[in-house]
Design a protein around this motif. Sequence first.
Motif, mmCIF file in Angstrom:
data_model
loop_
_atom_site.group_PDB
_atom_site.id
_atom_site.type_symbol
_atom_site.label_atom_id
_atom_site.label_comp_id
_atom_site.label_asym_id
_atom_site.label_seq_id
_atom_site.Cartn_x
_atom_site.Cartn_y
_atom_site.Cartn_z
ATOM 1 N N GLN A 1 0.555 -1.214 -0.276
ATOM 2 C CA GLN A 1 -0.473 -0.184 0.031
ATOM 3 C C GLN A 1 0.716 1.513 0.110
ATOM 4 N N GLY A 2 2.231 1.005 -0.267
ATOM 5 C CA GLY A 2 3.607 2.599 -0.529
ATOM 6 C C GLY A 2 3.497 2.490 -1.583
ATOM 7 N N VAL A 3 4.455 3.650 -1.960
ATOM 8 C CA VAL A 3 3.916 4.537 -3.099
ATOM 9 C C VAL A 3 5.208 3.505 -4.189
ATOM 10 N N ILE A 4 5.278 3.332 -4.942
ATOM 11 C CA ILE A 4 6.366 2.910 -6.000
ATOM 12 C C ILE A 4 7.648 3.739 -6.112
ATOM 13 N N PRO A 5 8.457 3.536 -6.003
ATOM 14 C CA PRO A 5 9.340 4.606 -6.269
ATOM 15 C C PRO A 5 9.812 4.674 -7.756
ATOM 16 N N GLU A 6 10.248 5.772 -8.285
ATOM 17 C CA GLU A 6 10.223 6.173 -9.286
ATOM 18 C C GLU A 6 11.719 5.429 -10.588
ATOM 19 N N GLY B 1 1.668 -1.649 -5.141
ATOM 20 C CA GLY B 1 1.848 -0.546 -4.275
ATOM 21 C C GLY B 1 0.974 0.598 -5.447
ATOM 22 N N THR B 2 1.254 1.899 -4.762
ATOM 23 C CA THR B 2 0.547 3.004 -5.711
ATOM 24 C C THR B 2 1.469 4.527 -6.310
ATOM 25 N N TYR B 3 1.056 5.226 -7.049
ATOM 26 C CA TYR B 3 1.382 6.192 -8.164
ATOM 27 C C TYR B 3 0.840 6.420 -8.742
ATOM 28 N N THR B 4 0.918 7.813 -9.010
ATOM 29 C CA THR B 4 0.162 8.872 -9.835
ATOM 30 C C THR B 4 1.141 9.480 -10.200
ATOM 31 N N LEU B 5 0.776 10.523 -11.382
ATOM 32 C CA LEU B 5 1.424 11.158 -12.033
ATOM 33 C C LEU B 5 1.055 12.908 -12.210
ATOM 34 N N ASN B 6 0.140 12.815 -11.114
ATOM 35 C CA ASN B 6 -0.846 14.436 -10.821
ATOM 36 C C ASN B 6 -0.234 15.381 -10.174
ATOM 37 N N PRO B 7 0.526 16.224 -10.503
ATOM 38 C CA PRO B 7 0.718 17.253 -9.129
ATOM 39 C C PRO B 7 -0.200 17.535 -8.457
#
Length: 210
Positions: free
Chosen positions: A11-16, A199-205
């Motif tokens: 449930q954490g953010v996936i690294p770049e 994992g979570t991810y977004t490209l929305n600023p």
Amino acid sequence: MKLHSDSFPNQGVIPERNAFARVDPQTRVALAGNRNPHLAWADVPEGTRSFAVLCVDPDVPTRPDDVNQEGREVPADLPRTDFFHWVLVDVAPDARAIAEGDYSNGITPRGKAGPLALDGTRQGLNDYTGWFAADRDMNGDYFGYDGPCPPWNDARVHHYVFTVYALDVAELGVSGRFTGAQALAAMRGHILAQASLTGTYTLNPRLHAL
């Protein structure tokens, strides 16, 4: 079964470094590290003869009208569909981990080769194959892992579900340019156990700023 990753917590953010794209202040998005994440599993059932690994994003918009359009946002309540990011089968029964970067380490325009892969495994086509089909610079067969690249104007944070399946067959009954859906269909009746992490991810600023 239990599954964990040293690359990101459940449930954490996936690294770049594990994503296909990252936020760029000037160009909206830029290419990122695209390394497959580390995965490790335990409590494997007796009789396991191989493993399969899938990564699915269930948050992909079903309509492209607003996707990556200036001055517009993809509504959070828009119906969504599955997008396969990784299809890996025939992993050896004594395997208990996949190292970060073993199957993908950077972006390969027109896609990585396949289906034959590391240590006798096979990789299926991920859904970038269809996504880039009309792009003259990027079209091709995308085998294996390619990471997150959600629309930069999506009002919904995307979730990436990694699942390891313990199977009672040494070789999954798919061949050639197989897809995630075909791999799932071939697994029916052969799954002894499975475990997932997200994992979570977004490209929305706008969402990054929350």
